[in-house]
Design an enzyme around this catalytic site. Structure first.
Site: not given
Ligand code: NOJ
Length: 783
Positions: A298
Site C-alpha cells: 500500500d
Molecule cells: C492508499 C489506499 O489504502 C489504497 O487502497 C490505495 O490503492 C492507495 N492509497 C493508492 O491510492
C-alpha cells in the site's frame, strides 16, 4: 488492553499466530513501560522467501519462462528499478514503474479505484463494493467488472487497485467497510472472484487488497502522539484459525480466480507490518495459496529495507522511500541480501505482465488516457462503452435493499401519486464533483448532497449523476404529477403539504478512507425523519449508507411506511431509486451485513480500538472474538437483529420447497485434502462433495428475483454459515429450481495443528431460505 483468553489456546499456541503468547506477556508485571517493539517480536515467525512458482503445468508456466529469459537480460539496477515506483511525469497514474525500452517493456501504470478509474475524465462511476455485496448477483458483479475493466484498459492502466476484501467489516464504524463487499467471507469471496475475473478478462491485472487485517482506519499508519513520541500502526492480532476461516477466505477466492496482484496493508499483523510479514506473504500467500503474481505495498506502507523483500514484498509504492530504491542493489553488493531475492521479485513482476498479455502491442501504453492533471490541456480519452449503460443501471437498482414496507395503499410501490413531497439533504445533485475528498464532518456531507460513493481513494469522477431529486422531477414531468421539495431545511423544521400522497426522505451515512465513522446513526437525520413522519402518513425513507446504519429511533413510527437501504449506487443513483419507488423494478437486494437494534449489540466491535495503557506506543487489537462477527456473533449471543444478514423484501413473495441432497461420486471424503497446490491452495479443496437442490415459487402477483441462500452448520463451528447463494428470476405462479454445490473447502474447518483444511466426521445441518433467519428448508448431510 483486553486480552481475552481463548478456549483452544493450547492448540493455537502450536501455530504462529498465538494469542496465548500475548496473554502470557500481558500478565508480566515488568512490561508496564514498553519502549521497544522488540518486546512483541516472535509472534509472527520468520518464513524464508518463497520459491518462484515452478508449476510447469500451471497456466502461468509460459509467462514464467518468458520472464526468466527477460530478467536474465537485465542489470541489477534494472531489476531493482522494477521494484519501486517513480513519479509519473506524463500521466496521472498513482503508481508508476518506468519502462525498459530496449526490451519492449513500456512500464506499468497502477490506478485506483474500486468503483471505476480514478482521477480521470471519460469514465463511469459504478456502484461501490458494499453495493455489489447487496446485489448478491454473481453475473452482474462479473459484468460490472468486465465493463469497468475495459475502461481501465482504455486509459492505459496495467493494474487496477481493487477489489477490496479487507476490511471485511469487523468494526461497525470502520471507515472503509463500504469499499469491501460483505462481512461474510463466503459472499465477499464469491463476488470478489467475479470482480477479479471480469476485470482481468480485459488483460488488466487486479490488485486485491488490503492484505490483511486492515479493519480500522484509526492508527492504520504510524503516527506521532501529542508527546512527540512515535506510535506504531495498530497490530491486528489474529489467531491462525480465525485468519483462515474469516479474513483469508476472500483473498483465497481472489487468488483462486487468478488475481495477479495483492496489495499488502498498512497495519501490523501480530506485531509485524503487513508488507514485511514473512509468515503472511511468503508462508501463506505464496506457499500455501500458491499465489503466482506479485505483492505491492500500500502507498507508503513500507517500513523496512531488504528484510521486507526477503519477507515477500515484491514492489513498493509510490516510491522507494528511505528503504528500497538503490538500497536493494547495495544490499546485494555488500552481501546482506541474496541476489536471488531480487531476481525472484523482478521475475514475478515481469511474469505477471506477460501472463496478462500486456507485452502485446495492442495493450495501451501505461497511463495513455490519464492526464497528469485534468486542469491542463489534454486529449479527452472516452473509455466508456455503450453496453455499460445497462450494467450501471442494473447494478444501481439491485444493490438497493427494501427492509420495511407497509402493505396496502401506503408504502411501496407508489400507486400513481398525484402529489409527492421530497425532503432530506441526500436528494439533490452535489455542488461539487464527489471525488473531492472533504473532511468527515456532517456539514460537508450535507452540503455535498446525494452520496453515490464514500470518500478517499475508492472514489472516481462520474460521467454524470442522476440524483433522486432530478429523477423525480423528470417523473413528474412525464406523468403530470406534482412534486414539492424542501431540501433547504437541513434541520428538522421542514413542513409538509397536507395533501401529499407520499413523503420521500433522503438521508445518508457517510464514510471515508482515513477516518472511522463517528457513529452508526445520527440524531440530526433521525430527527428529520421523525419530523416528516409526524406530519405525513406515508413517509418513505431512503438512506445512502456507506456501512451499517441503525434505524431504531424512527423505524417504529407508524407513519414510516417503507425504508430502503440504498447503499452507494454510483452515477445512476436517482434513476435506480425512482424505478424501484414506482414499481418499474422490483427490489431484489439483500443485506450483506446485519442491522442490530442498538449500538451495544455490536459489543467490542462497534468502534475501533485506540492505543491503550501500556501498549499505547504499540497499539494492539486482539481479534479475540474469532470468527464471531456479524450474524455469527448475533446467532451465538442470541441477539435478534432489527434486520438480519441476507434479509430484503420484494414486491412479491416466495415459497421454498423440495430440499434434496446428492452425494457426488468420486471425490474422496478423507479428512484432509491431498491435492497439489494450485492458485488458491490445494486443488481438491474445490472438489464438489455434495449437490443440494431446492425449489422456489413466486406466490405473489409480479415478477421478482429471489436470492436463495444456503447455510451450513459445520460440526464444531458457528451454528450456521453462508455456503451458497443463487439469485433467480421467478414469474408469478411459477417455480424455479435451485442448485448449490458444496465443496470440500465449504465443509471444512482449518486445522491449526495439521495446517490443513479438515473435513469433519458427522452430521452437517443444512438450511435453505431467503435470509439468515428465514430458513424454511432444513436437512442434514453426513460425512
Ligand atoms: C492508499 C489506499 O489504502 C489504497 O487502497 C490505495 O490503492 C492507495 N492509497 C493508492 O491510492
Amino acid at each position: 488492553m483486553k486480552f481475552a483468553s481463548s478456549t483452544s489456546t493450547s492448540v493455537r499456541a502450536l501455530t504462529f499466530l498465538s494469542l496465548s503468547t500475548v496473554s502470557v506477556l500481558s500478565q508480566d508485571s515488568t512490561t508496564s513501560n514498553i519502549t521497544s517493539d522488540s518486546y512483541f517480536y516472535g509472534q509472527s515467525p520468520l518464513v524464508p522467501p518463497a520459491a518462484l512458482p515452478s508449476g510447469t503445468t500451471s497456466s502461468w508456466a509460459s509467462a514464467y519462462s518468458k520472464a526468466a529469459d527477460f530478467v536474465s537480460q537485465l542489470s541489477q539496477e534494472e531489476k531493482s528499478n522494477l521494484t519501486f515506483g517513480v513519479r509519473a511525469t506524463t500521466s496521472g497514474c498513482v503508481g508508476f514503474i518506468p519502462p525498459i525500452e530496449r526490451l519492449g517493456f513500456k512500464g506499468l501504470c497502477m490506478q485506483d479505484a474500486g468503483n471505476g478509474v480514478r482521477l480521470a475524465d471519460g469514465v463511469n462511476a459504478y456502484d461501490s463494493g458494499l453495493h455489489v455485496g447487496a446485489t448478491w448477483n454473481k453475473n452482474l458483479a462479473y459484468q460490472r467488472a468486465l465493463h469497468m475493466g475495459a475502461e481501465f484498459k482504455a486509459k492505459g492502466v496495467n493494474i487496477a487497485l481493487g477489489p477490496v476484501v479487507g476490511p471485511i467489516g469487523r468494526i461497525a464504524e470502520g471507515g472503509r467497510n463500504w469499499e469491501g463487499i460483505s462481512n461474510d467471507p463466503y459472499l465477499c469471496g464469491a463476488l470478489a472472484a467475479e470482480t477479479v475475473r471480469g476485470i482481468q478478462e480485459n488483460g488488466v491485472v487486479t490488485s486485491t487488497k488490503h492484505f490483511i487485517g486492515n479493519e480500522q482506519e484509526l492508527n492504520r499508519n504510524p503516527s506521532t502522539n501529542n508527546q512527540s513520541q512515535h506510535v506504531e500502526a495498530v497490530s491486528s492480532n489474529i489467531d491462525d484459525k480465525t485468519l483462515h476461516e474469516l479474513y483469508l477466505w476472500p483473498f483465497q477466492d481472489a487468488v483462486h480466480a487468478g488475481s495477479g496482484n495483492i496489495m499488502c496493508s498498512y497495519n501490523r499483523i501480530n506485531n509485524s507490518y503487513g508488507c514485511q510479514n514473512s509468515k503472511l506473504q511468503n508462508g501463506i500467500l505464496k506457499d500455501e495459496l500458491g499465489f503466482q503474481g506479485f505483492v505491492v505495498s500500500d502507498w507508503g506502507a513500507l517500513h523496512a529495507g531488504y528484510a521486507a523483500a526477503e519477507a515477500g514484498l515484491d514492489m513498493v509504492m509510490p516510491n522507494g522511500g528511505n528503504f528500497w530504491g538503490k538500497n536493494l542493489t547495495t544490499a546485494i553488493d555488500n552481501g546482506t541480501m541474496e541476489a536471488s531475492v531480487l531476481d525472484n521479485m523482478a521475475t514475478r513482476i515481469i511474469a505477471t505482465w506477460y501472463q496478462f498479455g500486456q507485452d502485446s502491442d495492442d495493450y495501451p501504453s501505461p497511463g495513455v488516457g490519464l492526464p497528469r492533471s485534468l486542469t491542463t490541456q489534454h486529449v479527452f480519452v472516452d473509455a466508456k462503452v455503450p453496453s455499460s449503460k445497462k450494467v450501471l443501471l442494473d447494478s444501481a437498482i439491485e444493490g438497493h435493499v427494501l427492509v420495511k414496507n407497509t402493505n396496502g395503499s401506503l408504502g411501496l410501490p407508489l400507486q400513481k401519486p398525484k402529489l409527492v413531497s421530497v425532503f432530506g439533504y441526500d436528494a439533490a445533485t452535489p455542488n461539487k464533483n464527489p471525488s473531492s475528498e472533504g473532511p468527515p464532518d456532517r456539514l460537508s456531507q450535507i452540503l455535498n448532497r446525494t452520496m453515490i460513493v464514500g470518500g478517499g481513494s475508492g472514489v472516481n469522477n462520474p460521467a454524470y449523476i442522476s440524483s433522486p431529486l432530478e429523477a423525480l422531477n423528470q417523473r413528474a414531468y412525464e406523468d403530470g404529477s406534482q412534486l414539492l421539495w424542501d431540501i433547504a431545511n437541513v434541520n428538522s423544521t421542514a413542513q409538509v403539504d397536507a395533501a401529499s400522497d407520499a413523503c420521500l426522505v433522503f438521508l445518508n451515512a457517510w464514510a471515508s478512507e482515513g477516518y472511522d465513522r463517528s457513529g452508526v446513526h445520527d440524531d440530526y437525520s433521525d430527527a428529520l425523519v421523525n419530523n416528516i413522519a409526524d406530519q405525513c402518513n406515508n413517509t418513505i425513507v431512503v438512506i445512502d449508507n456507506a456501512g451499517v446504519r441503525l434505524v431504531d429511533v424512527f423505524i417504529d413510527h407508524p407513519n414510516v411506511t417503507a425504508l430502503i437501504f440504498a447503499h452507494l449506487p454510483g452515477q445512476d443513483s436517482g434513476r435506480a431509486v425512482v424505478s424501484l419507488l414506482y414499481g418499474e423494478s422490483n427490489p431484489s437486494g439483500k443485506l450483506p451485513y446485519s442491522v442490530p437494534k442498538n449500538e451495544s449489540e455490536f459489543g467490542a466491535l462497534l468502534s475501533p480500538t485506540p492505543p491503550e495503557g501500556q501498549y499505547w506506543l504499540f497499539p494492539q487489537d486482539d481479534f479475540a472474538e474469532g470468527v464471531y462477527i456479524d450474524y455469527r456473533a448475533f446467532d451465538a449471543n442470541n441477539i435478534t437483529p432489527r434486520y438480519e444478514f441476507g434479509f430484503g423484501l420484494s414486491y412479491t413473495t416466495f415459497d421454498y420447497s423440495s430440499l434434496e441432497f446428492n452425494k457426488v461420486d468420486g471425490p474422496s471424503t478423507d479428512k484432509y485434502p491431498v491435492g497439489e497446490v494450485i492458485e488458491g491452495g490445494q486443488g481438491d479443496l474445490w472438489d464438489v462433495l455434495f449437490q443440494v437442490s431446492a425449489s422456489v415459487f413466486n406466490s405473489g402477483n409480479v415478477d421478482g428475483a429471489e436470492v436463495a441462500q444456503l447455510y451450513v452448520g459445520i460440526p464444531g463451528g458457528p451454528v450456521r454459515q453462508l455456503r451458497g447463494f443463487s439469485k433467480v428470476d421467478v414469474e408469478p405462479g411459477k417455480s424455479v429450481n435451485l442448485n448449490f454445490d458444496l465443496t470440500r473447502r465449504d465443509l471444512s474447518i482449518w486445522d491449526v495443528v495439521a495446517q490443513k483444511w479438515q473435513l469433519q466426521k458427522g452430521d452437517y445441518k443444512v438450511y435453505v431460505g431467503g435470509s439468515s433467519r428465514n430458513l424454511p428448508l432444513e436437512g442434514s448431510l453426513t460425512i
